[in-house]
Design a protein around this motif. Structure first.
Motif, short mmCIF file in Angstrom:
data_model
loop_
_atom_site.label_atom_id
_atom_site.label_comp_id
_atom_site.label_asym_id
_atom_site.label_seq_id
_atom_site.Cartn_x
_atom_site.Cartn_y
_atom_site.Cartn_z
N GLU A 167 0.84 -1.20 0.00
CA GLU A 167 0.00 0.00 0.00
C GLU A 167 0.88 1.25 0.00
O GLU A 167 1.72 1.43 0.88
CB GLU A 167 -0.91 0.00 1.24
CG GLU A 167 -1.97 1.08 1.22
CD GLU A 167 -3.05 0.84 0.18
OE1 GLU A 167 -3.61 1.82 -0.31
OE2 GLU A 167 -3.32 -0.35 -0.14
N GLY A 168 0.72 2.08 -1.01
CA GLY A 168 1.45 3.35 -1.09
C GLY A 168 2.91 3.21 -1.50
O GLY A 168 3.69 4.14 -1.34
N GLU A 169 3.30 2.06 -2.05
CA GLU A 169 4.69 1.87 -2.46
C GLU A 169 4.96 2.62 -3.76
O GLU A 169 4.12 2.67 -4.65
CB GLU A 169 4.99 0.38 -2.65
CG GLU A 169 6.46 0.11 -2.90
CD GLU A 169 6.77 -1.37 -2.98
OE1 GLU A 169 7.95 -1.71 -2.97
OE2 GLU A 169 5.82 -2.16 -3.04
N ASN A 170 6.12 3.17 -3.84
CA ASN A 170 6.52 3.95 -5.00
C ASN A 170 6.68 3.05 -6.24
O ASN A 170 7.20 1.94 -6.15
CB ASN A 170 7.84 4.66 -4.69
CG ASN A 170 8.21 5.70 -5.72
OD1 ASN A 170 7.51 5.88 -6.71
ND2 ASN A 170 9.32 6.38 -5.47
N ILE A 171 6.26 3.55 -7.39
CA ILE A 171 6.34 2.77 -8.63
C ILE A 171 7.80 2.56 -9.04
O ILE A 171 8.14 1.55 -9.66
CB ILE A 171 5.53 3.44 -9.77
CG1 ILE A 171 5.40 2.51 -10.98
CG2 ILE A 171 6.16 4.75 -10.19
CD1 ILE A 171 4.47 1.38 -10.78
N GLU A 172 8.66 3.50 -8.68
CA GLU A 172 10.08 3.37 -9.01
C GLU A 172 10.70 2.16 -8.30
O GLU A 172 11.49 1.42 -8.89
CB GLU A 172 10.84 4.64 -8.61
CG GLU A 172 10.36 5.90 -9.30
CD GLU A 172 10.56 5.85 -10.80
OE1 GLU A 172 11.56 5.26 -11.25
OE2 GLU A 172 9.69 6.38 -11.52
N LYS B 147 12.56 -3.58 -8.47
CA LYS B 147 12.39 -4.98 -8.09
C LYS B 147 12.17 -5.86 -9.32
O LYS B 147 12.73 -6.95 -9.44
CB LYS B 147 11.19 -5.14 -7.14
CG LYS B 147 11.43 -4.70 -5.74
CD LYS B 147 10.19 -4.94 -4.90
CE LYS B 147 10.31 -4.39 -3.51
NZ LYS B 147 9.10 -4.61 -2.71
N PHE B 148 11.33 -5.36 -10.24
CA PHE B 148 11.05 -6.11 -11.46
C PHE B 148 12.33 -6.32 -12.27
O PHE B 148 12.60 -7.43 -12.74
CB PHE B 148 10.01 -5.39 -12.31
CG PHE B 148 9.79 -6.02 -13.64
CD1 PHE B 148 9.03 -7.16 -13.76
CD2 PHE B 148 10.36 -5.49 -14.79
CE1 PHE B 148 8.82 -7.77 -14.99
CE2 PHE B 148 10.17 -6.08 -16.02
CZ PHE B 148 9.41 -7.22 -16.12
N LYS B 149 13.11 -5.27 -12.43
CA LYS B 149 14.34 -5.37 -13.21
C LYS B 149 15.31 -6.36 -12.58
O LYS B 149 15.95 -7.15 -13.27
CB LYS B 149 15.02 -4.00 -13.32
CG LYS B 149 14.32 -3.07 -14.26
CD LYS B 149 15.03 -1.73 -14.32
CE LYS B 149 14.29 -0.75 -15.21
NZ LYS B 149 14.95 0.56 -15.26
#
Length: 63
Positions: free
Chosen positions: A8-13, A18-20
């Motif tokens: 909740e409220g985590e930054n998209i950056e 994490k994805f990368k």
């Protein structure tokens, strides 16, 4: 498929980072580059040996 759960409220950056990281760990890009051009097994083995020697020297210098 790679899944990155968001809090909740985590930054998209942070989520992109994490994805990368997860994508790099899968080794898809590395495998793709290896398959683009054939390299002889002897050349692959020589590169692995050279890398192992290099890493070992780095570890000796570190100690």
């Amino acid at each position: 498929m790679i899944v990155v759960p968001l809090k909740e409220g985590e930054n998209i950056e942070k989520a992109l980072k994490k994805f990368k990281r997860k994508f790099e760990k899968t080794g898809v890009v590395k495998e793709l580059r290896n398959r683009q051009a054939f390299s002889k097994p002897s050349v692959v083995k020589r590169k692995q040996n050279m890398r192992a020697v290099y890493v070992q020297q780095l570890q000796l210098v570190e100690e």
